[in-house]
Design a protein around this motif. Structure first.
Motif, mmCIF file in Angstrom:
data_model
loop_
_atom_site.group_PDB
_atom_site.id
_atom_site.type_symbol
_atom_site.label_atom_id
_atom_site.label_comp_id
_atom_site.label_asym_id
_atom_site.label_seq_id
_atom_site.Cartn_x
_atom_site.Cartn_y
_atom_site.Cartn_z
ATOM 1 N N ARG A 60 0.850 -1.186 0.000
ATOM 2 C CA ARG A 60 0.000 0.000 0.000
ATOM 3 C C ARG A 60 0.889 1.240 0.000
ATOM 4 N NH1 ARG A 60 -5.258 -1.226 1.939
ATOM 5 N NH2 ARG A 60 -5.657 -3.272 1.042
ATOM 6 N N ASN A 62 0.233 4.005 1.242
ATOM 7 C CA ASN A 62 0.154 4.734 2.513
ATOM 8 C C ASN A 62 0.447 3.840 3.714
ATOM 9 O OD1 ASN A 62 -2.155 3.245 2.221
ATOM 10 N ND2 ASN A 62 -3.517 4.780 3.094
ATOM 11 N N TYR A 65 1.577 5.383 6.972
ATOM 12 C CA TYR A 65 0.590 6.144 7.750
ATOM 13 C C TYR A 65 -0.494 5.249 8.320
ATOM 14 C CZ TYR A 65 3.174 9.691 5.408
ATOM 15 O OH TYR A 65 4.210 10.453 4.955
ATOM 16 N N MET A 66 -0.651 4.068 7.705
ATOM 17 C CA MET A 66 -1.620 3.124 8.237
ATOM 18 C C MET A 66 -1.086 2.464 9.507
ATOM 19 S SD MET A 66 -2.783 1.252 4.732
ATOM 20 C CE MET A 66 -3.655 -0.117 5.464
ATOM 21 N N GLN A 76 -1.795 -7.223 10.180
ATOM 22 C CA GLN A 76 -3.184 -7.192 10.617
ATOM 23 C C GLN A 76 -3.607 -8.631 10.836
ATOM 24 O OE1 GLN A 76 -6.041 -6.598 7.639
ATOM 25 N NE2 GLN A 76 -7.724 -6.241 9.063
ATOM 26 N N TYR A 149 2.810 10.232 -4.840
ATOM 27 C CA TYR A 149 2.127 11.517 -4.647
ATOM 28 C C TYR A 149 2.319 12.436 -5.831
ATOM 29 C CZ TYR A 149 2.188 9.695 0.051
ATOM 30 O OH TYR A 149 2.028 8.882 1.133
ATOM 31 N N LEU A 153 2.973 17.968 -3.393
ATOM 32 C CA LEU A 153 2.962 17.177 -2.168
ATOM 33 C C LEU A 153 4.162 16.235 -2.118
ATOM 34 C CD1 LEU A 153 1.353 16.611 0.351
ATOM 35 C CD2 LEU A 153 0.027 14.946 -0.913
ATOM 36 N N LEU A 157 6.583 16.064 1.152
ATOM 37 C CA LEU A 157 6.691 14.871 1.997
ATOM 38 C C LEU A 157 8.100 14.310 2.006
ATOM 39 C CD1 LEU A 157 3.336 13.056 1.184
ATOM 40 C CD2 LEU A 157 3.933 14.305 3.240
ATOM 41 N N PHE B 244 -10.321 -0.938 10.595
ATOM 42 C CA PHE B 244 -9.313 -1.031 9.543
ATOM 43 C C PHE B 244 -9.709 -0.231 8.308
ATOM 44 C CE2 PHE B 244 -6.377 -3.024 6.591
ATOM 45 C CZ PHE B 244 -5.244 -3.006 7.364
ATOM 46 N N ARG B 247 -8.333 3.030 8.899
ATOM 47 C CA ARG B 247 -6.873 2.944 8.846
ATOM 48 C C ARG B 247 -6.389 2.945 7.390
ATOM 49 N NH1 ARG B 247 -3.347 2.090 12.675
ATOM 50 N NH2 ARG B 247 -4.845 1.622 14.300
ATOM 51 N N GLU B 248 -7.131 2.245 6.544
ATOM 52 C CA GLU B 248 -6.743 2.170 5.133
ATOM 53 C C GLU B 248 -6.773 3.532 4.450
ATOM 54 O OE1 GLU B 248 -9.473 -1.015 3.977
ATOM 55 O OE2 GLU B 248 -7.766 -1.862 2.922
ATOM 56 N N GLU B 249 -7.559 4.449 4.991
ATOM 57 C CA GLU B 249 -7.673 5.776 4.367
ATOM 58 C C GLU B 249 -6.603 6.735 4.877
ATOM 59 O OE1 GLU B 249 -10.408 7.029 2.417
ATOM 60 O OE2 GLU B 249 -11.988 5.542 2.688
ATOM 61 N N SER B 250 -5.843 6.304 5.877
ATOM 62 C CA SER B 250 -4.838 7.185 6.475
ATOM 63 C C SER B 250 -3.781 7.588 5.463
ATOM 64 C CB SER B 250 -4.141 6.468 7.637
ATOM 65 O OG SER B 250 -5.072 6.111 8.597
ATOM 66 N N GLY B 251 -3.184 8.723 5.717
ATOM 67 C CA GLY B 251 -2.100 9.165 4.863
ATOM 68 C C GLY B 251 -2.387 10.503 4.216
ATOM 69 N N HIS B 252 -1.543 10.829 3.264
ATOM 70 C CA HIS B 252 -1.603 12.151 2.651
ATOM 71 C C HIS B 252 -2.280 12.109 1.292
ATOM 72 C CE1 HIS B 252 1.285 13.885 5.537
ATOM 73 N NE2 HIS B 252 1.737 12.641 5.585
ATOM 74 N N SER B 253 -2.998 13.141 1.000
ATOM 75 C CA SER B 253 -3.526 13.273 -0.351
ATOM 76 C C SER B 253 -3.624 14.749 -0.696
ATOM 77 C CB SER B 253 -4.887 12.598 -0.483
ATOM 78 O OG SER B 253 -5.839 13.294 0.264
#
Lengths: 259, 472
Positions: A60, A62, A65-66, A76, A149, A153, A157, B244, B247-253
């Motif tokens: 992933r 991200n 950040y997860m 998980q 990104y 950005l 980052l 979760f 959590r999966e949506e976390s981060g930068h955009s």
């Protein structure tokens, strides 16, 4: 993770068996992941394979950040998320899977000391080379780190990450080191590991432990990752028993699955 | 000589004839003292000069647009009316603390016998004003510092800066506003901000850092706004226990969007209106100007008010919105719609309905389509205590709210969408007391009976308190 939370997680999870759907999350393998994250991720994968616990690897963009601690990788398992090798070892132990049960107290202390050595030397050296060596940072680390990104950005980052790592390096006294000194530290670390390993198949004789997983993760990744200079890999290649150790673990835990 | 002081023009009636009577009253005693005194009421006059006294930083060319109407006046009543209008326009610029109008007969060599001079005596606002307040709420205390520079470049430009330092979060905003001289409704504004929000219903924490540029202008009876916004959004889990899916949506955009909104507002007041209607249409297109988020968002709001017998008001409103992802990426939790709570569908907990993540205490993930309707009957308080004063700030109301929030499968077509939005409708009814706070916010204390509750929805059966600026 605080002690109380850790204890809570261990208690909660003890009852449940290891599910088939356990997943390990890491950054994108082809375009994004950096040496240090790749090494940590491989270490956890090796550990889980040694424990014979199945895990699916998911990439992933991200992932960082997860992760609950902001560190790569994390797994998980059911409703639980656990990041980094240390807590993951604790977590599997609570579920009744452990590699270091056969060790006595002295050996266990020794194992922990060597794991600290690897984390403090190899991991820090990887971070140093990635972010503090200007050539590597500009050619490899920043473009790869920011690849998912869009501009601007991506720049923000990447530089933010570089600033954070450099600040951490300064805090632990690595800020003033030269690249040559870092290579020398890696050599010393490898020498210590090489001496401890000697002619044994694993660090603690016949059975692999989490130390083996950690050392394998880092050395194998350094040996197989292309950087701006091959110096880091060259330093490791001079210890032949470490090379054969890596090959042994790769064959035992990674090749049988694919063939 | 024939001076009409038009100080404190606020109570001045706007209709000519009444004004005439007023002018007569003032002139009457003076006629006896000075026989040369003339009654100017219906006589043709010429405004020869307009003075503005008290200008410091303000550029004069800005004001000529605002006061030019005064020159076109043909008789005294007209002069007074146009001066009054000019005064209102000057005050609306937000750069004067006080504006007074003095109308006098012309003097000097070139003075015409029917010539008038109009003088605006203005007091400018200070170069910089500051404010400081503390806020407590949402398990957090914060200190808010505000700085305002009205009239920064001399042509009614306004610069505002707000900084909020909290125990958990720090936010700031800097904005620059410039109206077109002579057309205050046509303006541009530039903003830069950082805001952090915590959304416990979604276990989500969002930090936005953004810049935006917007342009507003009137077209016919509508007010149009065009806006570009670039936002760097950082999402994170509020707690370790977050599901979760969050959590999966976390981060930068990065979101870069163009948006357009149109408003027609004929209501007499935005809070507790008695008559008139509101139509608001908002559309946002993200992704075409860069960034990671690509979607088209359409959103509308309609409200109609009608006064019935005994000062009671019937108010009907309808909201609706759609979010269409463009490309393969699913929509972000930060862009989706949320519904429920004391400001929308009463009787449900804040934003606690619709799509939800799995787990024991699931997090609300928002939906891509929604509608909500409300029917209110506002009446004065029973027995009308405090009538004509404090009591007028309160209303009792009976309400009926309904709505739905769901995700749409965009492959299916509009028929299926309508069907989906029409099934599993949540609705509620009840009654309560509404308190109007100034003309910007309102508080409600309601007894609600939620109906049509779907599994997963969190309800607030019984007494519910609500505060906000936008209500269904």
């Amino acid at each position: 993770m605080s002690l109380a939370a850790e204890a809570f997680v261990s208690q909660l999870s003890a009852a449940e068996p290891w599910p088939e759907t356990a997943t390990l999350y890491q950054p994108l393998k082809e375009d994004q992941i950096l040496l240090s994250d790749c090494a940590s991720s491989l270490a956890v994968q090796a550990y889980l394979r040694m424990c014979n616990l199945p895990v699916r690897v998911a990439c992933r963009a991200n992932a960082e950040y997860m992760s609950p601690s902001g560190k790569i990788p994390f797994i998980q398992v059911g409703n639980q998320v656990v990041s980094e090798l240390g807590p993951i070892v604790q977590f599997t132990k609570a579920k009744g899977h452990s590699l270091s049960d056969g060790l006595d107290d002295v050996q266990r202390a020794e194992m922990k000391a060597y794991m600290e050595l690897v984390n403090n030397m190899l991991l820090t050296a990887e971070l140093y080379i990635q972010w503090c060596d200007d050539a590597t940072a500009a050619e490899i680390s920043r473009p790869r780190y920011s690849s998912p990104y869009s501009w601007p950005l991506s720049n923000i980052l990447a530089y933010q990450k570089q600033y954070e790592v450099r600040r951490k390096m300064n805090a632990i006294g690595w800020g003033g080191k030269t690249l040559e000194q870092v290579y020398e530290d890696v050599s010393q670390c490898c020498q210590a590991l090489s001496q401890r390993l000697g002619t044994q198949p694993f660090f603690f004789n016949k059975q692999p432990t989490e130390l083996d997983a950690l050392v394998f993760g880092h050395l194998f990744t350094i040996l197989t990752t292309r950087l701006t200079s091959t110096e880091l890999a060259e330093r490791i290649k001079s210890y032949s028993n470490l090379l054969s150790f890596c090959r042994r673990i790769e064959q035992a835990y990674f090749e049988d699955k694919s063939s | 000589m024939g001076t009409v002081h038009a100080r404190s023009l606020d109570p001045l009636p706007m209709h000519g004839p009444e004004l005439g009577v007023h002018a007569d009253d003032i002139e009457a005693p003076e006629i006896e003292l000075e026989p040369k005194q003339e009654v100017l009421e219906n006589k043709d006059v010429v405004v020869q000069r307009v003075h503005i006294d008290g200008l410091g930083r303000t550029k004069e060319d800005l004001l000529t647009y605002e006061i030019s109407g005064v020159f076109r006046a043909k008789n005294l009543i007209d002069v007074m009316r146009r001066s009054h209008e000019a005064r209102q326009k000057l005050l609306r610029l937000g750069i004067f603390r006080r504006v007074e109008v003095v109308i006098d007969t012309s003097r000097g060599e070139d003075a015409l016998p029917n010539g008038l001079d109009v003088t605006f005596e203005v007091t400018e606002l200070r170069r910089m004003t500051g404010s400081y307040n503390t806020m407590v709420g949402n398990n957090e205390g914060s200190m808010v510092l505000g700085l305002k520079l009205p009239n920064v470049l001399g042509r009614a430009e306004k610069m505002t800066f707000q900084f909020s330092y909290g125990t958990k979060e720090t936010s700031y905003g800097l904005s620059f506003f410039k109206p077109q001289p002579g057309h205050f409704e046509r303006n541009i504004s530039l903003n830069m901000y950082k805001v952090t929000g915590q959304f416990p219903w979604s276990s989500l924490r969002e930090t936005d850092r953004g810049v935006s540029a917007e342009m507003s202008f009137p077209v016919w009876k509508t007010s149009q706004t065009l806006k570009w916004e670039g936002v760097w959004r950082e999402l994170g889990c509020l707690a370790r226990t977050a599901s979760f899916a969050v959590r999966e949506e976390s981060g930068h955009s990065l979101k870069s969007s163009l948006s357009h909104s149109m408003v027609i507002d004929t209501r007499n007041s935005s809070i507790l209106p008695k008559k008139g209607g509101l139509l608001k249409i908002h559309q946002e297109l993200a992704g075409y100007t860069g960034g990671d988020a690509s979607f088209l968002k359409e959103d509308f709001e309609i409200q109609l008010n009608k006064t019935l017998f005994w000062d009671s008001v019937l108010s009907a409103s309808l909201w609706g919105g759609l979010l269409l992802p463009i490309g393969d990426k699913p929509t972000s939790i930060a862009d989706r719609f949320y519904l429920g709570g004391p400001t929308s569908i009463r009787g449900f907990s804040m934003y606690s309905m619709g799509p939800q993540s799995e787990g024991m205490a699931g997090d609300y993930l928002g939906g891509e389509g929604y509608w909500a309707g409300g029917l209110h009957l506002y009446t004065p308080l029973p027995f009308r205590p405090g009538r004509g004063g404090f009591g007028d700030l309160f209303r009792t109301h009976f309400f009926l709210n309904a709505g739905n929030l769901c995700n749409l499968n965009y492959g299916q077509g509009p028929q299926a969408h309508l069907k989906k939005l029409a099934e599993c409708i949540r609705w509620s009814y009840g009654l309560g007391i509404v308190l109007r706070l100034g003309n910007i916010a309102r508080l409600e204390l309601n007894y609600c009976i939620p109906m049509g509750v779907q599994s997963g929805d969190r309800i607030c059966d019984g007494v519910q308190f609500g505060a906000g600026i936008r209500f269904l």
